[in-house]
Design a protein around this motif. Structure first.
Motif, PDB file in Angstrom:
ATOM      1  N   UNK A  30       0.805  -1.362   0.078  1.00  0.00           N
ATOM      2  CA  UNK A  30      -0.083   0.134   0.238  1.00  0.00           C
ATOM      3  C   UNK A  30       0.805   1.208  -0.063  1.00  0.00           C
ATOM      4  N   UNK A  31       1.963   1.261   0.654  1.00  0.00           N
ATOM      5  CA  UNK A  31       2.495   2.241   0.811  1.00  0.00           C
ATOM      6  C   UNK A  31       3.924   2.496  -0.321  1.00  0.00           C
ATOM      7  N   UNK A  32       4.364   1.381  -0.506  1.00  0.00           N
ATOM      8  CA  UNK A  32       5.539   1.336  -1.338  1.00  0.00           C
ATOM      9  C   UNK A  32       6.817   1.053  -0.749  1.00  0.00           C
ATOM     10  N   UNK A  33       6.932   1.017   0.499  1.00  0.00           N
ATOM     11  CA  UNK A  33       8.278   1.001   0.978  1.00  0.00           C
ATOM     12  C   UNK A  33       7.935   0.350   2.377  1.00  0.00           C
ATOM     13  N   UNK A  34       8.987  -0.039   3.402  1.00  0.00           N
ATOM     14  CA  UNK A  34       8.854  -0.737   4.404  1.00  0.00           C
ATOM     15  C   UNK A  34       8.636   0.249   5.531  1.00  0.00           C
ATOM     16  N   UNK A  35       7.714  -0.165   6.750  1.00  0.00           N
ATOM     17  CA  UNK A  35       7.671   0.836   7.878  1.00  0.00           C
ATOM     18  C   UNK A  35       8.911   1.390   8.560  1.00  0.00           C
ATOM     19  N   UNK A  36       8.706   2.708   8.489  1.00  0.00           N
ATOM     20  CA  UNK A  36       9.791   3.468   9.256  1.00  0.00           C
ATOM     21  C   UNK A  36      10.751   4.092   8.277  1.00  0.00           C
ATOM     22  N   UNK A  53      18.401  -0.210  13.746  1.00  0.00           N
ATOM     23  CA  UNK A  53      17.500   0.060  14.878  1.00  0.00           C
ATOM     24  C   UNK A  53      16.380  -0.573  15.098  1.00  0.00           C
ATOM     25  N   UNK A  54      15.393  -1.008  15.760  1.00  0.00           N
ATOM     26  CA  UNK A  54      14.375  -2.132  15.749  1.00  0.00           C
ATOM     27  C   UNK A  54      13.062  -1.143  15.727  1.00  0.00           C
ATOM     28  N   UNK A  55      12.020  -1.136  15.101  1.00  0.00           N
ATOM     29  CA  UNK A  55      10.801  -0.778  15.120  1.00  0.00           C
ATOM     30  C   UNK A  55       9.873  -1.454  16.071  1.00  0.00           C
ATOM     31  N   UNK A  56       9.403  -1.146  17.224  1.00  0.00           N
ATOM     32  CA  UNK A  56       8.674  -1.797  17.936  1.00  0.00           C
ATOM     33  C   UNK A  56       7.358  -1.057  18.846  1.00  0.00           C
ATOM     34  N   UNK A  75      15.894  -3.873   9.896  1.00  0.00           N
ATOM     35  CA  UNK A  75      16.643  -4.080   8.966  1.00  0.00           C
ATOM     36  C   UNK A  75      18.025  -4.515   9.415  1.00  0.00           C
ATOM     37  N   UNK A  76      18.503  -5.668   9.013  1.00  0.00           N
ATOM     38  CA  UNK A  76      19.766  -6.270   9.710  1.00  0.00           C
ATOM     39  C   UNK A  76      20.806  -7.257   8.626  1.00  0.00           C
ATOM     40  N   UNK A 116      18.690  -7.427   4.951  1.00  0.00           N
ATOM     41  CA  UNK A 116      17.562  -7.609   4.786  1.00  0.00           C
ATOM     42  C   UNK A 116      16.681  -7.276   5.886  1.00  0.00           C
ATOM     43  N   UNK A 117      15.437  -7.178   5.654  1.00  0.00           N
ATOM     44  CA  UNK A 117      14.278  -6.657   6.286  1.00  0.00           C
ATOM     45  C   UNK A 117      13.745  -8.121   7.077  1.00  0.00           C
ATOM     46  N   UNK A 118      13.537  -7.966   8.254  1.00  0.00           N
ATOM     47  CA  UNK A 118      13.128  -9.191   9.263  1.00  0.00           C
ATOM     48  C   UNK A 118      12.373  -8.740  10.248  1.00  0.00           C
ATOM     49  N   UNK A 119      11.282  -9.765  10.495  1.00  0.00           N
ATOM     50  CA  UNK A 119      10.506  -9.561  11.865  1.00  0.00           C
ATOM     51  C   UNK A 119      11.015 -10.203  12.977  1.00  0.00           C
ATOM     52  N   UNK A 120      11.452  -9.593  14.024  1.00  0.00           N
ATOM     53  CA  UNK A 120      12.027  -9.859  15.166  1.00  0.00           C
ATOM     54  C   UNK A 120      11.025 -10.549  16.312  1.00  0.00           C
ATOM     55  N   UNK A 121      11.289 -11.887  16.494  1.00  0.00           N
ATOM     56  CA  UNK A 121      10.418 -12.328  17.517  1.00  0.00           C
ATOM     57  C   UNK A 121      11.155 -12.618  18.833  1.00  0.00           C
TER      58      UNK A 121
END
Length: 241
Positions: free
Chosen positions: A71-77, A95-98, A143-144, A161-166
């Protein structure tokens, strides 16, 4: 007058009959079957709960990320005027987005989020570990550096690469997720990795996860205490873009 001891004067007392070995064996077998059924039921319940957590929560955040990107065309943040292609590109690299900041980005873009714990904590979910103690998994994005095959066989290079941090995943949970995502449990390769191994470019093969359910929370040594919260780690789930 009735005698105080009705079986005196030559009358024998009634014979007390105990349990035979066969009867005791049957009782022990029944108890063992009941305990086994309880253990199996508990394992099935935990597996079902892990499956729901994977499907409703983690996959829900994966779909939310894809919806945001589409929808936005780029990653969040990321910077909307000069996109970098990295999660949280407006902030310091890596840096993490949380939490509230993460949630506000998605809601502002009209993206529906998983339920999570409650309103304002949609990136957190509670589950039970193998000892029946409560644990919390927290979703962030980042991004890590991510190790990928290099130009030559058995060589690796780290790429952004962009990742989901769990955060806060037990071995039972992360192993089940790894099987679903990659088809095998491997902490170093595939789309789901342990944070400590995700960027490893050293020659080598697959590695096991650095925790297991016999370790107590905050420890890397096996204790096998049933009352302890079990050890947790942080896993990284690679996004497709």
């Amino acid at each position: 007058m009735s005698p105080i001891f009705p079986y005196s004067h030559g009358h024998s007392l009634p014979r007390q009959r105990g349990f035979s070995l066969l009867e005791l064996s049957v009782v022990l077998i029944v108890i063992g079957l009941l305990l086994g059924a309880v253990a199996v039921g508990r394992d099935l319940q935990r597996s079902a709960a892990n499956q729901r957590l994977s499907t409703d929560f983690i996959q829900g955040w994966q779909l939310a990320y894809e919806g945001y990107f589409n929808g936005v065309g780029h990653p969040p943040g990321d910077n909307p005027t000069a996109p970098t292609g990295r999660v949280n590109g407006n902030a310091a690299p890596g840096s993490e987005l949380c939490d509230t900041e993460l949630i506000n980005y998605f809601l502002a873009a009209g993206i529906r989020l998983p339920t999570g714990r409650t309103e304002g904590q949609q990136n957190r979910a509670v589950y039970l570990d193998s000892n029946g103690n409560p644990q919390e998994v927290r979703v962030c994005f980042q991004s890590t550096q991510w190790a990928e095959p290099g130009a030559e066989v058995a060589t690796y290079e780290a790429r952004n690469r962009n990742v989901m941090v769990l955060q806060g995943v037990t071995f039972s949970l992360v192993a089940a997720l790894d099987q679903q995502i990659d088809g095998k449990s491997d902490a170093r390769f595939g789309r789901l990795r342990d944070r400590s191994l995700a960027d490893s470019v050293a020659p080598g093969t697959a590695q096991v996860w650095p925790i297991n359910d016999s370790m107590a929370w905050g420890s890397s040594v096996s204790t096998a205490l049933d009352e302890s919260q079990v050890a947790v780690t942080t896993a990284l789930f690679q996004m497709m873009r």
